[in-house]
Scaffold this motif. Sequence first.
Motif, PDB file in Angstrom:
ATOM      1  N   ALA A  22       0.832  -1.204   0.000  1.00  0.00           N
ATOM      2  CA  ALA A  22       0.000   0.000   0.000  1.00  0.00           C
ATOM      3  C   ALA A  22       0.866   1.253   0.000  1.00  0.00           C
ATOM      4  CB  ALA A  22      -0.932  -0.002   1.208  1.00  0.00           C
ATOM      5  N   CYS A  23       1.866   1.291   0.850  1.00  0.00           N
ATOM      6  CA  CYS A  23       2.724   2.477   0.929  1.00  0.00           C
ATOM      7  C   CYS A  23       3.482   2.704  -0.376  1.00  0.00           C
ATOM      8  CB  CYS A  23       3.678   2.365   2.113  1.00  0.00           C
ATOM      9  SG  CYS A  23       2.845   2.630   3.691  1.00  0.00           S
ATOM     10  N   GLU A  24       3.966   1.638  -0.978  1.00  0.00           N
ATOM     11  CA  GLU A  24       4.647   1.774  -2.273  1.00  0.00           C
ATOM     12  C   GLU A  24       3.704   2.404  -3.290  1.00  0.00           C
ATOM     13  OE1 GLU A  24       5.818  -2.182  -3.346  1.00  0.00           O
ATOM     14  OE2 GLU A  24       7.492  -2.223  -1.930  1.00  0.00           O
ATOM     15  N   LEU A  25       2.486   1.898  -3.346  1.00  0.00           N
ATOM     16  CA  LEU A  25       1.509   2.406  -4.311  1.00  0.00           C
ATOM     17  C   LEU A  25       1.091   3.842  -3.994  1.00  0.00           C
ATOM     18  CD1 LEU A  25      -0.557  -0.846  -4.736  1.00  0.00           C
ATOM     19  CD2 LEU A  25       0.677   0.347  -6.558  1.00  0.00           C
ATOM     20  N   PHE A  26       0.924   4.156  -2.722  1.00  0.00           N
ATOM     21  CA  PHE A  26       0.559   5.519  -2.346  1.00  0.00           C
ATOM     22  C   PHE A  26       1.650   6.492  -2.807  1.00  0.00           C
ATOM     23  CE2 PHE A  26      -1.881   3.861   1.648  1.00  0.00           C
ATOM     24  CZ  PHE A  26      -2.889   3.370   0.833  1.00  0.00           C
ATOM     25  N   LEU A  27       2.910   6.077  -2.690  1.00  0.00           N
ATOM     26  CA  LEU A  27       4.015   6.928  -3.134  1.00  0.00           C
ATOM     27  C   LEU A  27       4.067   7.022  -4.657  1.00  0.00           C
ATOM     28  CD1 LEU A  27       6.837   5.896  -0.654  1.00  0.00           C
ATOM     29  CD2 LEU A  27       5.916   8.206  -0.964  1.00  0.00           C
ATOM     30  N   GLU A  28       3.798   5.916  -5.333  1.00  0.00           N
ATOM     31  CA  GLU A  28       3.883   5.888  -6.791  1.00  0.00           C
ATOM     32  C   GLU A  28       2.737   6.620  -7.475  1.00  0.00           C
ATOM     33  OE1 GLU A  28       4.107   1.779  -7.977  1.00  0.00           O
ATOM     34  OE2 GLU A  28       5.911   1.448  -6.775  1.00  0.00           O
ATOM     35  N   GLN A  29       1.513   6.388  -7.011  1.00  0.00           N
ATOM     36  CA  GLN A  29       0.366   6.913  -7.747  1.00  0.00           C
ATOM     37  C   GLN A  29      -0.577   7.747  -6.910  1.00  0.00           C
ATOM     38  OE1 GLN A  29      -0.742   3.035  -9.235  1.00  0.00           O
ATOM     39  NE2 GLN A  29      -2.432   2.860  -7.787  1.00  0.00           N
ATOM     40  N   GLY A  30      -0.285   7.913  -5.616  1.00  0.00           N
ATOM     41  CA  GLY A  30      -1.138   8.706  -4.737  1.00  0.00           C
ATOM     42  C   GLY A  30      -2.168   7.847  -4.025  1.00  0.00           C
ATOM     43  N   ALA A 101       3.652   7.574   6.056  1.00  0.00           N
ATOM     44  CA  ALA A 101       2.634   8.444   5.463  1.00  0.00           C
ATOM     45  C   ALA A 101       2.766   9.875   5.976  1.00  0.00           C
ATOM     46  CB  ALA A 101       1.243   7.894   5.752  1.00  0.00           C
ATOM     47  N   ILE A 102       3.026  10.036   7.253  1.00  0.00           N
ATOM     48  CA  ILE A 102       3.192  11.380   7.811  1.00  0.00           C
ATOM     49  C   ILE A 102       4.384  12.067   7.149  1.00  0.00           C
ATOM     50  CG2 ILE A 102       3.827  12.668   9.892  1.00  0.00           C
ATOM     51  CD1 ILE A 102       2.178  10.506  11.466  1.00  0.00           C
ATOM     52  N   THR A 103       5.467  11.350   7.034  1.00  0.00           N
ATOM     53  CA  THR A 103       6.689  11.894   6.438  1.00  0.00           C
ATOM     54  C   THR A 103       6.507  12.213   4.958  1.00  0.00           C
ATOM     55  OG1 THR A 103       7.986  10.633   8.027  1.00  0.00           O
ATOM     56  CG2 THR A 103       9.151  11.446   6.107  1.00  0.00           C
ATOM     57  N   ASN A 104       5.705  11.430   4.266  1.00  0.00           N
ATOM     58  CA  ASN A 104       5.534  11.573   2.820  1.00  0.00           C
ATOM     59  C   ASN A 104       4.117  11.984   2.433  1.00  0.00           C
ATOM     60  OD1 ASN A 104       8.195  10.510   1.714  1.00  0.00           O
ATOM     61  ND2 ASN A 104       7.601   8.927   3.164  1.00  0.00           N
ATOM     62  N   ALA A 105       3.444  12.717   3.299  1.00  0.00           N
ATOM     63  CA  ALA A 105       2.032  13.051   3.078  1.00  0.00           C
ATOM     64  C   ALA A 105       1.796  13.760   1.752  1.00  0.00           C
ATOM     65  CB  ALA A 105       1.509  13.897   4.239  1.00  0.00           C
ATOM     66  N   GLU A 106       2.626  14.695   1.421  1.00  0.00           N
ATOM     67  CA  GLU A 106       2.426  15.440   0.171  1.00  0.00           C
ATOM     68  C   GLU A 106       2.628  14.527  -1.032  1.00  0.00           C
ATOM     69  OE1 GLU A 106       1.055  18.433   0.043  1.00  0.00           O
ATOM     70  OE2 GLU A 106       1.051  18.377   2.231  1.00  0.00           O
ATOM     71  N   GLY A 109      -0.233  12.327  -1.474  1.00  0.00           N
ATOM     72  CA  GLY A 109      -1.517  13.000  -1.656  1.00  0.00           C
ATOM     73  C   GLY A 109      -2.495  12.663  -0.554  1.00  0.00           C
ATOM     74  N   ILE A 110      -1.978  12.585   0.671  1.00  0.00           N
ATOM     75  CA  ILE A 110      -2.796  12.067   1.762  1.00  0.00           C
ATOM     76  C   ILE A 110      -2.924  13.035   2.937  1.00  0.00           C
ATOM     77  CG2 ILE A 110      -0.902  10.902   2.961  1.00  0.00           C
ATOM     78  CD1 ILE A 110      -2.815   8.533   3.304  1.00  0.00           C
ATOM     79  N   ALA A 111      -2.446  14.251   2.799  1.00  0.00           N
ATOM     80  CA  ALA A 111      -2.439  15.186   3.927  1.00  0.00           C
ATOM     81  C   ALA A 111      -3.841  15.413   4.500  1.00  0.00           C
ATOM     82  CB  ALA A 111      -1.812  16.514   3.508  1.00  0.00           C
ATOM     83  N   THR A 112      -4.834  15.627   3.662  1.00  0.00           N
ATOM     84  CA  THR A 112      -6.195  15.871   4.144  1.00  0.00           C
ATOM     85  C   THR A 112      -6.758  14.634   4.835  1.00  0.00           C
ATOM     86  OG1 THR A 112      -6.562  17.477   2.387  1.00  0.00           O
ATOM     87  CG2 THR A 112      -8.524  16.539   3.430  1.00  0.00           C
ATOM     88  N   GLU A 113      -6.516  13.469   4.260  1.00  0.00           N
ATOM     89  CA  GLU A 113      -6.970  12.208   4.860  1.00  0.00           C
ATOM     90  C   GLU A 113      -6.325  11.998   6.228  1.00  0.00           C
ATOM     91  OE1 GLU A 113      -8.765   8.356   5.179  1.00  0.00           O
ATOM     92  OE2 GLU A 113      -9.220  10.028   3.876  1.00  0.00           O
ATOM     93  N   LEU A 114      -5.037  12.278   6.338  1.00  0.00           N
ATOM     94  CA  LEU A 114      -4.347  12.134   7.629  1.00  0.00           C
ATOM     95  C   LEU A 114      -4.944  13.073   8.668  1.00  0.00           C
ATOM     96  CD1 LEU A 114      -0.582  11.798   6.636  1.00  0.00           C
ATOM     97  CD2 LEU A 114      -2.070  10.011   7.574  1.00  0.00           C
ATOM     98  N   ASP A 115      -5.215  14.313   8.274  1.00  0.00           N
ATOM     99  CA  ASP A 115      -5.805  15.270   9.213  1.00  0.00           C
ATOM    100  C   ASP A 115      -7.163  14.786   9.716  1.00  0.00           C
ATOM    101  OD1 ASP A 115      -3.633  16.972   8.939  1.00  0.00           O
ATOM    102  OD2 ASP A 115      -4.650  18.326   7.543  1.00  0.00           O
ATOM    103  N   ARG A 116      -7.978  14.288   8.807  1.00  0.00           N
ATOM    104  CA  ARG A 116      -9.318  13.813   9.182  1.00  0.00           C
ATOM    105  C   ARG A 116      -9.227  12.616  10.124  1.00  0.00           C
ATOM    106  NH1 ARG A 116     -12.869  10.117   7.935  1.00  0.00           N
ATOM    107  NH2 ARG A 116     -11.687   9.140   6.289  1.00  0.00           N
ATOM    108  N   GLU A 117      -8.408  11.651   9.772  1.00  0.00           N
ATOM    109  CA  GLU A 117      -8.273  10.447  10.594  1.00  0.00           C
ATOM    110  C   GLU A 117      -7.603  10.752  11.935  1.00  0.00           C
ATOM    111  OE1 GLU A 117      -9.487   7.361  10.073  1.00  0.00           O
ATOM    112  OE2 GLU A 117     -10.442   8.023   8.222  1.00  0.00           O
ATOM    113  N   ARG A 118      -6.676  11.695  11.940  1.00  0.00           N
ATOM    114  CA  ARG A 118      -6.040  12.115  13.189  1.00  0.00           C
ATOM    115  C   ARG A 118      -7.088  12.680  14.139  1.00  0.00           C
ATOM    116  NH1 ARG A 118      -1.038  16.458  13.754  1.00  0.00           N
ATOM    117  NH2 ARG A 118      -1.164  16.717  16.006  1.00  0.00           N
TER     118      ARG A 118
END
Length: 182
Positions: A22-30, A101-106, A109-118
């Motif tokens: 999942a993390c690999e894919l999130f980094l590759e394609q968002g 994910a926190i380190t690579n949020a931008e 493409g997950i910054a908003t999702e992290l804020d909501r889940e946090r």
Amino acid sequence: MASEHRSGRPRASSREVLAEAACELFLEQGYDATSVSDITRRAGVSRSSFFNYFSAKSDVLWSGLDEQMDAATRRLRDGESVDDALAAIGDRLAPDALALAITNAEAMGIATELDRERAVRQFRLQRELSARLARDGMPPLAAEVRAGALAAAVLAAVWAWADRTGAGRPLGEVLAEALALV
């Protein structure tokens, strides 16, 4: 010739493989462009296997912290001190998909999702802490305010620690510092 029986991946390794994929894919394609099917295909497991470990895509990132917060909740309900229950989160949480994910949020493409889940997790911890503080005799408003500050300190410490995972201090130290500010 006897056929080899295959029982599948061990449970722990499948969870780790899924998180890594999942993390690999999130980094590759968002994050948004990555589906559960993409993750399972990359990990080499079935879609149903994914849902044996996670109820949603976002749970891949949060499972480690969720486990520690659930354990802290049990400790609070069992009468362990608030300080000890919260300190245990810092002692037991290891760098995982959430820290990545926190380190690579931008990039993910997950910054908003992290804020909501946090916010969801911070409120959940606040509710448990408030109930415990009220059971210990603190007036309801004071319990709610103190619990909010403690829960915010826990999540702020996790974020500060993740931002410095490579060269920073252990989470336990960062958490102790954050809790001392409350």
